[in-house]
Design an enzyme around this catalytic site. Structure first.
Site, mmCIF file in Angstrom:
data_model
loop_
_atom_site.group_PDB
_atom_site.id
_atom_site.type_symbol
_atom_site.label_atom_id
_atom_site.label_comp_id
_atom_site.label_asym_id
_atom_site.label_seq_id
_atom_site.Cartn_x
_atom_site.Cartn_y
_atom_site.Cartn_z
ATOM 1 N N SER A 266 52.363 1.208 18.367
ATOM 2 C CA SER A 266 52.590 2.791 19.059
ATOM 3 C C SER A 266 52.066 2.516 20.770
ATOM 4 O O SER A 266 52.578 2.932 21.548
ATOM 5 C CB SER A 266 51.900 3.765 18.372
ATOM 6 O OG SER A 266 50.455 3.806 18.263
ATOM 7 N N MET B 9 43.209 -6.952 16.722
ATOM 8 C CA MET B 9 42.202 -6.684 15.747
ATOM 9 C C MET B 9 41.459 -7.946 15.552
ATOM 10 O O MET B 9 40.684 -8.131 14.424
ATOM 11 C CB MET B 9 42.908 -6.234 14.247
ATOM 12 C CG MET B 9 43.586 -4.962 14.074
ATOM 13 S SD MET B 9 42.876 -3.644 15.263
ATOM 14 C CE MET B 9 41.695 -3.251 13.966
ATOM 15 N N LYS C 284 38.780 -21.857 15.988
ATOM 16 C CA LYS C 284 39.138 -20.564 16.986
ATOM 17 C C LYS C 284 39.675 -21.289 18.107
ATOM 18 O O LYS C 284 40.739 -20.626 19.087
ATOM 19 C CB LYS C 284 38.179 -19.747 17.198
ATOM 20 C CG LYS C 284 38.417 -18.375 17.992
ATOM 21 C CD LYS C 284 37.244 -17.527 17.573
ATOM 22 C CE LYS C 284 37.901 -16.076 18.358
ATOM 23 N NZ LYS C 284 37.100 -14.983 18.090
ATOM 24 N N HIS D 177 39.545 1.412 23.072
ATOM 25 C CA HIS D 177 38.795 1.605 21.900
ATOM 26 C C HIS D 177 38.812 3.030 21.497
ATOM 27 O O HIS D 177 38.416 3.733 22.269
ATOM 28 C CB HIS D 177 37.539 1.048 22.002
ATOM 29 C CG HIS D 177 36.484 1.295 20.740
ATOM 30 N ND1 HIS D 177 36.558 0.454 19.432
ATOM 31 C CD2 HIS D 177 35.591 2.134 20.333
ATOM 32 C CE1 HIS D 177 35.816 0.958 18.782
ATOM 33 N NE2 HIS D 177 35.202 1.934 19.008
#
Length: 199
Positions: free
Chosen positions: A13, A90, A65, A109
């Protein structure tokens, strides 16, 4: 015109709010690419609607990572990305991307940082019983929601509020203020933007 990449993990959104602002020329930039770490996330469908290129792959498909973020960085370079905007992404951003885009990765945030960092900012603030909550727009650093604050917007939490109604208030702040603050950052240049409260 500054080229922007948006990182998202879910519904999208906030991606949609930013894409609309770009389409309406409120943001003087171009969304060059959307990166999503969840190949089935709805945000990918939203991007298709706006004709925005998408890339999606899972961290588990890489050895570590560094390898995962190195591939992301390659995609960013391919699209000449100058600014990365996290919109419901996330995952914690690692050193590979932080070093490639110093003070050029922006996050949203859903709490008034430094209070209530982490995944459950809205719920944690509500459970604590705060009188005011809101959103924080900030640069990313190596910590979790610890980077330099750019702007904050506040909403009152009343006795009538439920967790659902507070979430709705927070989402309204996000969709209104994130595009506006991004527009100002792009217009003025990231290093000239200073912390402020917006209402």
């Amino acid at each position: 015109m500054k080229k922007i990449a948006i990182f998202a993990s879910g519904n999208g959104s906030n991606f949609e709010a930013i894409a609309q602002a770009v389409e309406q020329k409120q943001i003087q930039g171009e969304i060059a690419v959307l990166f999503c770490d969840q190949p089935k996330a709805y945000v990918l469908e939203r991007a298709v609607k706006y004709g925005i290129p998408t890339f999606s792959f899972l961290p588990k498909d890489f050895s570590n990572k560094i390898a995962y973020e190195t591939e992301i960085k390659r995609v960013m370079t391919e699209f000449d990305v100058e600014l990365i905007v996290l919109a419901g992404y996330m995952r914690i951003v690692g050193q590979t991307l932080l070093e490639a885009y110093p003070q050029k990765i922006i996050n949203l945030h859903p709490s008034l940082l430094p209070s209530f960092p982490g995944l459950h900012g809205i719920k944690d603030a509500f459970d604590y019983g705060v009188k005011y909550s809101g959103i924080t727009i900030h640069y990313i650093d190596e910590g979790v929601d610890t980077g330099p604050i750019i702007a904050q917007a506040i909403t009152e939490v009343t006795q009538e509020d439920t967790i659902e109604s507070l979430e709705e208030k927070i989402h309204q702040l996000e969709h209104h203020w994130y595009p506006k603050v991004l527009a100002e950052i792009i217009q003025k240049g990231s290093h000239s933007y200073v912390k402020k409260s917006v209402n």
